[in-house]
Design a protein around this motif. Structure first.
Motif, PDB file in Angstrom:
ATOM      1  N   TYR A  98     -23.076   1.211   8.808  1.00  0.00           N
ATOM      2  CA  TYR A  98     -21.640   1.127   9.082  1.00  0.00           C
ATOM      3  C   TYR A  98     -20.973   0.005   8.290  1.00  0.00           C
ATOM      4  CZ  TYR A  98     -23.744   3.432  13.144  1.00  0.00           C
ATOM      5  OH  TYR A  98     -24.507   4.230  13.947  1.00  0.00           O
ATOM      6  N   ASN A  99     -21.360  -0.156   7.018  1.00  0.00           N
ATOM      7  CA  ASN A  99     -20.826  -1.271   6.235  1.00  0.00           C
ATOM      8  C   ASN A  99     -19.371  -1.075   5.815  1.00  0.00           C
ATOM      9  OD1 ASN A  99     -21.680   0.802   4.434  1.00  0.00           O
ATOM     10  ND2 ASN A  99     -21.695  -0.642   2.731  1.00  0.00           N
ATOM     11  N   VAL A 100     -18.852   0.157   5.924  1.00  0.00           N
ATOM     12  CA  VAL A 100     -17.431   0.403   5.636  1.00  0.00           C
ATOM     13  C   VAL A 100     -16.781   0.934   6.905  1.00  0.00           C
ATOM     14  CG1 VAL A 100     -15.767   1.648   4.206  1.00  0.00           C
ATOM     15  CG2 VAL A 100     -17.953   0.911   3.223  1.00  0.00           C
ATOM     16  N   ASN A 101     -15.838   0.167   7.443  1.00  0.00           N
ATOM     17  CA  ASN A 101     -15.267   0.538   8.737  1.00  0.00           C
ATOM     18  C   ASN A 101     -14.380   1.780   8.634  1.00  0.00           C
ATOM     19  OD1 ASN A 101     -12.251  -0.223   8.677  1.00  0.00           O
ATOM     20  ND2 ASN A 101     -13.221  -2.082   7.870  1.00  0.00           N
ATOM     21  N   GLN A 102     -14.049   2.348   9.791  1.00  0.00           N
ATOM     22  CA  GLN A 102     -13.336   3.629   9.796  1.00  0.00           C
ATOM     23  C   GLN A 102     -11.923   3.515   9.250  1.00  0.00           C
ATOM     24  OE1 GLN A 102     -15.013   6.630  10.829  1.00  0.00           O
ATOM     25  NE2 GLN A 102     -13.351   7.261   9.480  1.00  0.00           N
ATOM     26  N   LEU A 103     -11.231   2.416   9.560  1.00  0.00           N
ATOM     27  CA  LEU A 103      -9.887   2.238   9.009  1.00  0.00           C
ATOM     28  C   LEU A 103      -9.928   2.182   7.487  1.00  0.00           C
ATOM     29  CD1 LEU A 103      -8.334  -0.389  11.453  1.00  0.00           C
ATOM     30  CD2 LEU A 103      -7.896   2.069  11.383  1.00  0.00           C
ATOM     31  N   VAL A 118       0.837  -1.197   0.000  1.00  0.00           N
ATOM     32  CA  VAL A 118       0.000   0.000   0.000  1.00  0.00           C
ATOM     33  C   VAL A 118       0.872   1.246   0.000  1.00  0.00           C
ATOM     34  CG1 VAL A 118      -1.853  -1.182   1.226  1.00  0.00           C
ATOM     35  CG2 VAL A 118      -0.134   0.099   2.531  1.00  0.00           C
ATOM     36  N   SER A 119       0.258   2.347  -0.305  1.00  0.00           N
ATOM     37  CA  SER A 119       0.934   3.644  -0.242  1.00  0.00           C
ATOM     38  C   SER A 119       1.396   3.918   1.192  1.00  0.00           C
ATOM     39  CB  SER A 119      -0.031   4.739  -0.688  1.00  0.00           C
ATOM     40  OG  SER A 119       0.357   6.001  -0.208  1.00  0.00           O
ATOM     41  N   PRO A 120       2.566   4.536   1.372  1.00  0.00           N
ATOM     42  CA  PRO A 120       2.969   4.947   2.724  1.00  0.00           C
ATOM     43  C   PRO A 120       1.944   5.861   3.379  1.00  0.00           C
ATOM     44  CG  PRO A 120       4.823   5.113   1.195  1.00  0.00           C
ATOM     45  CD  PRO A 120       3.616   4.822   0.367  1.00  0.00           C
ATOM     46  N   ALA A 121       1.205   6.600   2.566  1.00  0.00           N
ATOM     47  CA  ALA A 121       0.162   7.465   3.127  1.00  0.00           C
ATOM     48  C   ALA A 121      -0.936   6.647   3.783  1.00  0.00           C
ATOM     49  CB  ALA A 121      -0.420   8.348   2.021  1.00  0.00           C
ATOM     50  N   VAL A 122      -1.205   5.459   3.246  1.00  0.00           N
ATOM     51  CA  VAL A 122      -2.201   4.573   3.851  1.00  0.00           C
ATOM     52  C   VAL A 122      -1.718   4.095   5.220  1.00  0.00           C
ATOM     53  CG1 VAL A 122      -3.293   2.307   3.645  1.00  0.00           C
ATOM     54  CG2 VAL A 122      -3.218   3.840   1.672  1.00  0.00           C
ATOM     55  N   THR A 123      -0.469   3.664   5.284  1.00  0.00           N
ATOM     56  CA  THR A 123       0.093   3.208   6.551  1.00  0.00           C
ATOM     57  C   THR A 123      -0.001   4.292   7.610  1.00  0.00           C
ATOM     58  OG1 THR A 123       1.620   1.785   5.333  1.00  0.00           O
ATOM     59  CG2 THR A 123       2.148   2.240   7.644  1.00  0.00           C
ATOM     60  N   GLU A 124       0.298   5.516   7.228  1.00  0.00           N
ATOM     61  CA  GLU A 124       0.248   6.629   8.183  1.00  0.00           C
ATOM     62  C   GLU A 124      -1.192   6.938   8.596  1.00  0.00           C
ATOM     63  OE1 GLU A 124       1.509   9.797  10.657  1.00  0.00           O
ATOM     64  OE2 GLU A 124       2.401   7.937   9.905  1.00  0.00           O
ATOM     65  N   ALA A 125      -2.117   6.879   7.654  1.00  0.00           N
ATOM     66  CA  ALA A 125      -3.519   7.158   7.982  1.00  0.00           C
ATOM     67  C   ALA A 125      -4.072   6.131   8.960  1.00  0.00           C
ATOM     68  CB  ALA A 125      -4.358   7.178   6.699  1.00  0.00           C
ATOM     69  N   VAL A 126      -3.729   4.866   8.755  1.00  0.00           N
ATOM     70  CA  VAL A 126      -4.185   3.818   9.667  1.00  0.00           C
ATOM     71  C   VAL A 126      -3.540   3.993  11.040  1.00  0.00           C
ATOM     72  CG1 VAL A 126      -4.134   1.331  10.113  1.00  0.00           C
ATOM     73  CG2 VAL A 126      -4.723   2.182   7.835  1.00  0.00           C
ATOM     74  N   ARG A 127      -2.250   4.337  11.049  1.00  0.00           N
ATOM     75  CA  ARG A 127      -1.560   4.552  12.328  1.00  0.00           C
ATOM     76  C   ARG A 127      -2.215   5.675  13.113  1.00  0.00           C
ATOM     77  NH1 ARG A 127       1.701   7.698  14.937  1.00  0.00           N
ATOM     78  NH2 ARG A 127       1.699   9.249  13.259  1.00  0.00           N
ATOM     79  N   LEU A 128      -2.514   6.765  12.441  1.00  0.00           N
ATOM     80  CA  LEU A 128      -3.140   7.901  13.119  1.00  0.00           C
ATOM     81  C   LEU A 128      -4.507   7.532  13.675  1.00  0.00           C
ATOM     82  CD1 LEU A 128      -2.243  10.879  10.743  1.00  0.00           C
ATOM     83  CD2 LEU A 128      -1.413  10.494  13.079  1.00  0.00           C
ATOM     84  N   ARG A 129      -5.293   6.781  12.903  1.00  0.00           N
ATOM     85  CA  ARG A 129      -6.615   6.385  13.382  1.00  0.00           C
ATOM     86  C   ARG A 129      -6.506   5.478  14.601  1.00  0.00           C
ATOM     87  NH1 ARG A 129     -11.274   8.600  13.527  1.00  0.00           N
ATOM     88  NH2 ARG A 129     -10.917   9.223  11.354  1.00  0.00           N
ATOM     89  N   LEU A 130      -5.568   4.539  14.576  1.00  0.00           N
ATOM     90  CA  LEU A 130      -5.392   3.659  15.725  1.00  0.00           C
ATOM     91  C   LEU A 130      -4.926   4.446  16.948  1.00  0.00           C
ATOM     92  CD1 LEU A 130      -3.744   0.561  14.006  1.00  0.00           C
ATOM     93  CD2 LEU A 130      -6.074   0.739  14.898  1.00  0.00           C
ATOM     94  N   ILE A 138      -8.708  -4.722   3.932  1.00  0.00           N
ATOM     95  CA  ILE A 138      -9.656  -3.954   4.741  1.00  0.00           C
ATOM     96  C   ILE A 138     -10.947  -3.637   3.994  1.00  0.00           C
ATOM     97  CG2 ILE A 138      -7.960  -2.955   6.289  1.00  0.00           C
ATOM     98  CD1 ILE A 138      -7.998  -0.435   4.720  1.00  0.00           C
ATOM     99  N   ARG A 139     -11.073  -4.070   2.728  1.00  0.00           N
ATOM    100  CA  ARG A 139     -12.347  -4.162   2.029  1.00  0.00           C
ATOM    101  C   ARG A 139     -13.069  -2.821   1.890  1.00  0.00           C
ATOM    102  NH1 ARG A 139     -12.855  -6.730  -0.961  1.00  0.00           N
ATOM    103  NH2 ARG A 139     -14.825  -7.786  -0.856  1.00  0.00           N
ATOM    104  N   VAL A 140     -12.828  -2.143   0.798  1.00  0.00           N
ATOM    105  CA  VAL A 140     -13.599  -0.936   0.501  1.00  0.00           C
ATOM    106  C   VAL A 140     -13.697  -0.766  -1.012  1.00  0.00           C
ATOM    107  CG1 VAL A 140     -11.543   0.510   0.816  1.00  0.00           C
ATOM    108  CG2 VAL A 140     -13.797   1.568   0.858  1.00  0.00           C
TER     109      VAL A 140
END
Length: 376
Positions: free
Chosen positions: A263-268, A50-62, A240-242
């Motif tokens: 809520y069929n698409v989770n926040q992550l 995945v894009s590094p931006a994805v990794t960072e977005a998931v990290r921030l959400r967690l 993560i299915r979207v």
């Protein structure tokens, strides 16, 4: 009265459905083969991460927490998709993968007995979901060269389907409709039908000369339609299915919302998709590397006298000249997972998605050795 059994309670139409085949379990293949590194080529996933931006977005959400429900409408993601495609956000429907949107369409639109037209060989859920709600499915065969048979489509569409599933590129062949071919099929589709253009692999096909912009073609249509796309393939977010659909009008999205689970698409998934959508460079590099491997693998297979469909996606459809179930099982023994195709007329075909070059080389060597020795 005797107590009911679970089987007796199941609707007859459900009992008769074919099971979706996700391919063999990699853990089971690892146990069978004894290899440490299983090469999984069965689900058309991206091997490039995945894009590094994805990794960072998931990290921030967690970091901020996931104890709250996600936005039930996915407003920010719908707006980002709408902005990227120049369509209003209210015409965007989000799904737990684009497969979820396929299911919602069948639940919202089809009545028992309604006719659905799709392609053979094709994506199994284009058949399973309509039949699940009592629909009838007619399949249009491909040409001998695996292309779209526009004349056969015209004949099938004359039967008056209520829904039409058209995949471009097609899964499992990887073949694509040209601009002219798409326009002809659209013109032949009854205005009373919902036209569903499944573009799950469109990012891989766009560099190919003649690949149509489905949205641009359908924008000119005064009829109901929807274009389906996903973040699972080229964007690498299968885990993560979207996915999403872009509809002809907001009324269709509102109808889908009535049958959509909250809520069929989770926040992550929502956060990751927004980040992925913004990293054009990562997407372009994934598409470039995939295209190089598609060309290289196809050339080597054809040089070894395999019949291979011309692919505009991230997988190849291969006539092995042997029973596909046997070929797949032999590949399992050496730690490789592919999809054995079982539709009538294609029982000798496997579909293999591409991995990293070194994995693809192992696959090529093992496939050639297995097919050369034949069934014992």
């Amino acid at each position: 009265m005797a107590p009911a059994t679970s089987a007796s309670l199941v609707r007859r139409v459900v009992a008769g459905l074919p099971a979706y085949d996700p391919g063999a379990d990699p853990d089971a293949v690892a146990a069978l083969s004894g290899v440490a590194h299983v090469i999984k080529l069965s689900n058309n996933e991206s091997p490039f991460g995945v894009s590094p931006a994805v990794t960072e977005a998931v990290r921030l959400r967690l970091t901020t927490g996931i104890s709250r429900y996600p936005d039930p409408t996915g407003k920010r993601l719908a707006e980002a998709i709408g902005e990227s495609l120049a369509v209003p956000a209210e015409r965007v429907i989000l799904g737990n993968g684009s497969e979820n949107v396929l299911e919602l369409l069948c639940q919202a639109v089809l009545d028992p007995g309604d006719l659905v037209t799709t392609q053979a060989p094709g994506f199994s859920l284009h058949e399973i979901f309509p039949r699940m709600v009592g629909g009838r499915v007619e399949k249009v065969p491909v040409t001998a060269e695996f292309g779209f048979d526009v004349s056969a489509w015209r004949d099938a569409l004359a039967a008056g389907p209520k829904m039409v599933f058209l995949a471009n590129p097609c899964n499992p062949t990887g073949a694509m409709l040209s601009v002219g071919e798409l326009e002809r099929v659209v013109a032949d589709t009854p205005e009373s039908a919902l036209l569903v253009l499944d573009e799950a692999y469109c990012e891989f096909a766009r560099p190919n000369r003649g690949y149509p912009d489905g949205l641009a073609v359908l924008r000119e249509q005064d009829r109901p339609w929807i274009v389906l796309r996903t973040f699972s393939k080229a964007y690498g977010l299968a885990g993560i299915r979207v996915g999403y659909g872009v509809a002809s009008d907001a009324a269709l999205v509102q109808a889908l919302d009535r049958v959509r689970a909250p809520y069929n698409v989770n926040q992550l998934a929502q956060d990751a998709a927004i980040a992925a959508l913004g990293d054009h460079a990562h997407l372009a590099e994934t598409v470039r590397r995939t295209g190089l491997e598609i060309a290289r693998v196809t050339d080597q297979l054809r040089a070894a006298d395999f019949r291979v469909a011309p692919s505009s996606a991230n997988f190849v459809f291969i006539d092995t000249g042997r029973r596909s179930d046997w070929v797949a099982q032999e590949l399992h023994r050496v730690g490789i997972v592919v999809k054995a195709w079982r539709e009538p007329g294609y029982e000798n075909f496997i579909r293999a998605s591409l991995s990293l070059p070194e994995d693809n080389d192992v696959f090529l060597r093992c496939l050639m050795q297995i097919c050369a020795k034949g069934e014992q």
